[in-house]
Design an enzyme around this catalytic site. Structure first.
Site, PDB file in Angstrom:
ATOM      1  N   LEU A 174     -15.333  44.654  86.753  1.00  0.00           N
ATOM      2  CA  LEU A 174     -14.611  45.897  86.848  1.00  0.00           C
ATOM      3  C   LEU A 174     -13.945  46.527  85.561  1.00  0.00           C
ATOM      4  O   LEU A 174     -13.598  45.837  84.700  1.00  0.00           O
ATOM      5  CB  LEU A 174     -13.342  45.621  88.000  1.00  0.00           C
ATOM      6  CG  LEU A 174     -13.767  45.246  89.340  1.00  0.00           C
ATOM      7  CD1 LEU A 174     -12.393  45.135  90.059  1.00  0.00           C
ATOM      8  CD2 LEU A 174     -14.606  46.250  90.103  1.00  0.00           C
ATOM      9  N   LYS A 175     -14.218  47.850  85.775  1.00  0.00           N
ATOM     10  CA  LYS A 175     -13.543  48.830  84.561  1.00  0.00           C
ATOM     11  C   LYS A 175     -12.408  48.926  85.022  1.00  0.00           C
ATOM     12  O   LYS A 175     -12.215  49.954  85.732  1.00  0.00           O
ATOM     13  CB  LYS A 175     -14.432  49.776  83.908  1.00  0.00           C
ATOM     14  CG  LYS A 175     -13.681  50.603  83.114  1.00  0.00           C
ATOM     15  CD  LYS A 175     -13.387  49.845  81.393  1.00  0.00           C
ATOM     16  CE  LYS A 175     -12.964  50.760  80.618  1.00  0.00           C
ATOM     17  NZ  LYS A 175     -11.935  50.957  80.794  1.00  0.00           N
TER      18      LYS A 175
END
Length: 1157
Positions: A174-175
């Site tokens: 995930l960013k």
């Protein structure tokens, strides 16, 4: 490890007042297995073993017995420096110590009172001789920045290929939407992406300290101190995503303030060693640090399903459906200790996908087995005032907030505040420094291999004149050691442009031994000398790239010089300097594969709303519409989403302008207005809700927002508050050539590109550009006043004409003016450019530049006075050449196509030409270097004036002699002018007629996926129906008046639909994308309202293709007002006697291609 290596490493650890000796007073642990260098950050399998490391034989004198800094340390700064008696002349201004950049800086101010001048005098008096050595050790850094040379589609294809062949695993994380924060222990330093010692790093230290309180409860203070000591003694750094609501708005204000660890780096002797993701998780669980959500894809089916799932969700994905979809298709899913949905919210910035070792899944399973999730002993305890409460209570200025935050952290984690405030006797963040610091570092002999490699990086950046600056600061952590022979500084190396990374990567191809250019890093330097000794410790911080490195300049005794010389050429025996091509069996270009995938729901907020505020308030709704349309077209947003977003953004523009008038909404708090607007808009319909993604649960930030000087944006995704030139939406070709519109033909080129000659040929061409619009030209050299203003006047006078703008249009400012003219006067514009290969940082090659200058020097009586009689013709051409600097040829062409929808190229050089003569290329390179020196010192001052006037005169003479001496070659490599004119006219006429197709900037359009289906050939299906009709009169009678040849133009067998069957159902067909699928047609069903073929997909690569539809079929026809979806009811209608069913015996097989739609 050799004797010399052991000596050098030992010397490095004992020389500094704090030790990186791989020791820890209380019991601490390190992974003993070797960690490979990122991006080859996966390693062979094996068990983790935590071991004690030996105590240092020289403990740090900066620590008291209790583990904290002694009070005497912070009190002694002024006293110690005031006792230094180096020079009778002292600094009265309190000016910073030193400043230098790649070009060099001449600023140096002396003082009579501040200690800065004393320090500067020591630097000035220090000399480098044969006995001077430098010793460098990396202290902290983040992953190297790699620019993919291939398109996103090519990168994805290569990733799928590698995983399919068992060569690698795809890792996806995930960013989180925050800022880069790096921590190397209290003395090692806290750093943001571009800086240190400010509100960003103070917030980072506070949040990290609070994570320890939440995780360890009553043990937090002890663990904080242990962690600091652990990082410092083992020379380690952790990198994190810092997510808060106090540092400015991103896509959504987080519910909580937190960090997530993204990298752990060992920084002993040699190149930085980045932990693999499994080892990052092991490290974090040992110290109870927050981890990210990670997925691993190790099979063709899973990796293709991942990319298909993203394509299906890219325009409306939020955290919940994205995580659920990836959990279903991944081979391994490791949830983060911080749940994005709970701590940040539903708006998800994106995903980061990268290639890692093929054995990563087995390594990950072993780590998860050995290190279960740790407990949170302080989760239910009161952790003290929160970040938001502290910022809200301290609103006077940035320094007050920093002080309050650091005091709240406590002395166990932050013993003093020297990096932020220094001492009163100093200007702690001085911007002046002795420019000789870097030169002395480079002149000194390297004492070990790491130093050799670091010198290579700095030397290359200076020699190639990469856009960067070096700046020095005091290092107050070393004040206890300050003396006339022992002085300490911090230096910042600031990389100004992303083009530096591309240029550096190219250099790495020619020199594979170069270390990568790391991001967010800096350097420590200390120096010792015999006799009138000198000591200088410098921290070099590379704002967008670099290292935190201990640099030790010292005078070596005769007996040790040989050892240092040997060590400087010996690779550390740590397995970390092996050639890239052999690491994990992956070549460089494969091991570095990484792609960032962002979601439209995030980009809507940040890029379209926040970053468009400047355009909206300064230039109005029309310019704002042009801005957001161009962004969406650049992202390949689907037409339906473009229409929906355009409607919403138009309403937003009217709403916010009406509320704020001409006073622009602050981009740092834009969500104060945007979030309630989006929430209300989403409530209007389910379609609006899907468009927005998520809105509501508003968090008010105005009362606790951190006070940030200027318009700093540490993450770099926030456009600065300045005049922004909007871009017109790239029109379709037919819209661009409507006969009731005008046309502007302009030339983004360089003098000598033949634009005036081509304009004359166009004017005299029979029939113009093939339509009845009049053609006229405005020659820039004959126009007095502002040229583009005159062009605008002409456009208003002759709105339906074709105007040839005979003037070089070299930059985005001019392009913006042309776009504005197009909007205001109902016209389209066509850029005409000289064809050239270009370089990595300029769209024009040296070959093209040589021809342009040669042509100019052949001119006589040029109306613009740029001809053979011009004394500075070469300088003028170089000035134009540098106006394009920083853009590769691909970037240059792509931007023009995206802005204007078309592009015409002027043939220039023969493809089979021989290489440019060495004398020509070396002369041009000398001129380019001289131009850069001149422009840095004098800006746009004429070359006949200033410091380098004599050098310019000599070079201009040499240039003429060289080009004239190679006249035969320069004439021979050019295509005939008549051929160039012919090709330009052909292209312009094609655009005018609508026969032109703009070059694609992407090999495959990547966009949202709605359903998976087998696309079938219409001709074969019509043939089948004809055959059936010949055998059955009912069929012939039914289709007799249906005119299927006109109405039946596309045929497909739907396998799964996103709305009906879910994202993962559609994504599951990704592994067979593009493959041939046999489909058996088993029956024909029809009623008075619809008709369809019953179909059964076959086997591909041994796997049966199964449709998720209850009744797989190919819809053939529907009556007016009947949707294709209703064909699913034909079996029920047949059972009720309302439809006819005709068996096809034997079934007829028709082969189609599996595709996503």
């Amino acid at each position: 490890m050799s004797i010399s290596q052991r000596f050098v490493c030992g010397f490095a650890h004992t020389l500094y007042k704090y030790s990186c000796s791989y020791s820890f007073a209380s019991r601490s642990f390190l992974l003993s297995r070797s960690f490979s260098v990122m991006p080859r950050n996966q390693r062979q399998g094996g068990s983790n073993k935590w071991v004690d490391k030996p105590e240092s034989d020289r403990p740090s004198t900066l620590y008291s017995a209790s583990g904290g800094f002694s009070n005497a340390t912070t009190e002694a700064v002024t006293d110690r420096l005031s006792t230094l008696n180096v020079s009778e002349t002292k600094d009265q201004s309190g000016a910073p110590v030193n400043q230098t950049d790649v070009a060099g800086s001449e600023t140096q101010t002396e003082s009579t009172e501040k200690p800065n001048a004393v320090y500067g005098k020591l630097l000035e008096n220090f000399t480098v001789d044969k006995s001077t050595y430098s010793l460098a050790q990396v202290r902290a850094t983040f992953y190297p920045k790699f620019e993919n040379e291939k398109s996103d589609h090519e990168v994805r294809t290569r990733m799928i290929e590698m995983v399919s062949k068992g060569l690698a695993t795809l890792e996806v994380s995930l960013k989180h939407s925050g800022s880069l924060f790096m921590y190397a222990g209290h003395e090692g330093g806290a750093y943001a992406k571009n800086s240190y010692g400010n509100i960003y790093t103070a917030v980072g230290v506070f949040v990290l300290g609070r994570m320890f309180r939440e995780a360890w409860g009553p043990q937090a203070s002890t663990k904080q101190a242990e962690f600091n000591m652990f990082l410092e003694r083992n020379c380690m750094c952790i990198s994190m995503e810092l997510v808060t609501a106090v540092l400015g708005d991103h896509g959504q204000r987080p519910h909580e303030d937190y960090v997530v660890v993204t990298a752990v780096t060992e920084l002993g002797c040699g190149k930085p060693k980045f932990y693999s993701t499994p080892d990052v998780i092991a490290f974090c669980r040992k110290w109870r640090l927050p981890t990210n959500h990670v997925w691993l894809f190790s099979t063709r089916k899973s990796v293709t399903s991942f990319f298909a799932a993203f394509d299906a969700l890219c325009e409306e994905g939020t955290a919940t459906p994205v995580c659920e979809a990836l959990d279903e298709v991944a081979d391994i899913s490791i949830p983060g200790s911080k749940d994005h949905i709970k701590v940040q919210g539903e708006i998800l910035e994106g995903l980061v996908a990268r290639i890692v070792s093929h054995d990563s899944p087995s390594h990950m399973e072993q780590v998860l087995s050995n290190y279960p999730p740790p407990p949170l002993e302080g989760a239910d305890q009161h952790l003290g005032s929160s970040l938001r409460e502290i910022c809200a209570a301290n609103r006077t200025d940035e320094k007050q907030q920093i002080k309050a935050l650091l005091e709240s952290v406590g002395t166990s984690f932050c013993p003093n505040h020297l990096d932020w405030f220094g001492k009163e006797a100093f200007d702690p963040h001085s911007r002046n420094a002795d420019r000789s610091v870097v030169s002395k570092f480079l002149q000194a002999h390297p004492a070990d291999f790491s130093t050799t490699k670091l010198q290579e990086i700095v030397r290359l950046m200076r020699e190639k004149r990469f856009p960067a600056a070096f700046k020095c600061y005091h290092n107050f952590h070393k004040v206890d050691s300050m003396a006339s022979d022992d002085l300490y500084l911090k230096m910042v190396i600031h990389v100004h442009s992303d083009s530096t990374f591309r240029r550096y990567q190219k250099e790495m191809k020619y020199n594979p031994g170069l270390w990568p250019l790391y991001r967010g890093s800096s350097t420590f330097c200390s120096a010792l000398a015999n006799g009138n000794g000198f000591g200088c410790r410098v921290l070099i911080f590379l704002a967008f790239a670099g290292f935190f490195v201990d640099l030790n300049l010292f005078k070596a005794k005769k007996g040790r010089a040989v050892e240092f010389s040997e060590a400087s050429n010996t690779l550390p025996d740590n397995g970390n300097e092996t050639k890239a091509s052999t690491t994990d069996g992956l070549a460089d270009e494969d091991a570095n594969l990484m792609i960032k995938l962002k979601f439209l729901t995030y980009k809507l907020r940040t890029f379209l709303i926040r970053n468009g505020l400047s355009v909206l308030f300064k230039q109005g709704e029309g310019a704002y519409k042009a801005y957001y349309m161009r962004q969406m077209q650049k992202w390949n947003t689907s037409a339906a989403k473009q229409r929906a977003l355009s409607k919403m953004l138009d309403e937003w523009a009217v709403f916010i302008r009406r509320k704020y008038g001409h006073k622009q909404l602050s981009s740092s708090t834009y969500l104060t207005e945007a979030e309630p607007f989006l929430e209300q808009y989403a409530k209007c319909s389910p379609q609006n809700q899907a468009l927005i993604g998520s809105a509501g649960s508003f968090v008010r930030a105005e009362d606790f927002l951190a006070i940030i000087d200027g318009s700093r944006d540490e993450e770099g995704d926030l456009a600065p508050e300045k005049e922004v030139t909007p871009s017109s939406p790239a029109p379709t070709v037919k819209e661009a050539v409507r006969k009731d519109e005008g046309l502007i033909v302009f030339f983004p080129g360089i003098p000598g590109c033949a634009k005036s000659a081509i304009c004359k040929e166009i004017l005299s061409a029979s029939g113009g550009l093939g339509d009845d619009r009049p053609v006229h030209s405005l020659m820039g050299d004959l126009i007095k006043g502002k040229y583009w203003g005159k062009v605008a006047d002409e456009r208003r006078k002759k709105p339906y004409s074709i105007l040839l703008a005979d003037k070089n249009a070299p930059n985005e400012e001019v392009w913006g003016q042309i776009e504005d003219m197009c909007r205001r006067t109902k016209a389209s514009a066509v850029p005409v450019i000289p064809d050239s290969e270009g370089t990595d940082s300029n769209p024009f090659s040296l070959d093209a530049l040589a021809v342009f200058i040669y042509r100019v020097l052949q001119r006589v009586n040029h109306p613009g006075n740029l001809d053979k009689s011009s004394p500075n013709a070469g300088y003028v051409l170089l000035m134009f050449y540098h106006l394009y600097d920083g853009k590769s040829r691909k970037e240059f062409e792509t931007e023009l196509i995206e802005r204007f929808g078309s592009l015409v190229k002027i043939p220039l050089l023969k493809p089979d030409r021989s290489p440019l003569p060495e004398s020509v290329s070396s002369t041009l390179e000398e001129g380019i270097n001289l131009f850069e020196l001149h422009s840095r010192r004098h800006g746009r001052l004429e070359s006949t004036k200033g410091t380098y006037a004599q050098e310019w005169a000599k070079w201009e003479k040499q240039l003429r002699e060289t080009l004239l001496g190679n006249a035969e070659y320069l004439n021979s490599i050019q295509v005939p002018f008549e051929f160039a004119v012919e090709k330009v006219l052909e292209q312009l006429k094609a655009i005018a007629k609508g026969d032109y197709t703009a070059p694609s900037t992407e090999k495959r359009r990547l966009g949202t996926i709605v359903f998976a289906a087998v696309s079938l050939p219409v001709v074969e299906i019509l043939g089948l129906l004809h055959s059936l009709g010949e055998k059955d009169p009912r069929i012939e009678g039914f289709f007799e008046k249906k005119d299927l040849k006109s109405s039946f133009t596309n045929a497909h067998l739907t396998l799964a639909h996103k709305r009906s069957h879910g994202v993962t159902a559609v994504a599951s067909y990704g592994s067979h994308l593009g493959q041939n699928v046999p489909v058996d047609m088993t029956a024909l069903l029809f009623s008075d309202r619809m008709a369809a073929l019953e179909a059964e997909p076959g086997v591909v690569d041994g796997e049966k293709i199964i449709s998720k539809n209850e009744w797989p079929h190919v819809t053939l026809w529907t009556a007016q007002g009947v949707t294709a979806k209703e064909a699913n009811t034909l079996p029920q209608l047949f059972a009720e006697g309302k439809a006819t069913r005709v068996e096809i015996k034997p079934p007829v097989t028709i082969t189609g291609i599996l595709e996503f739609f």
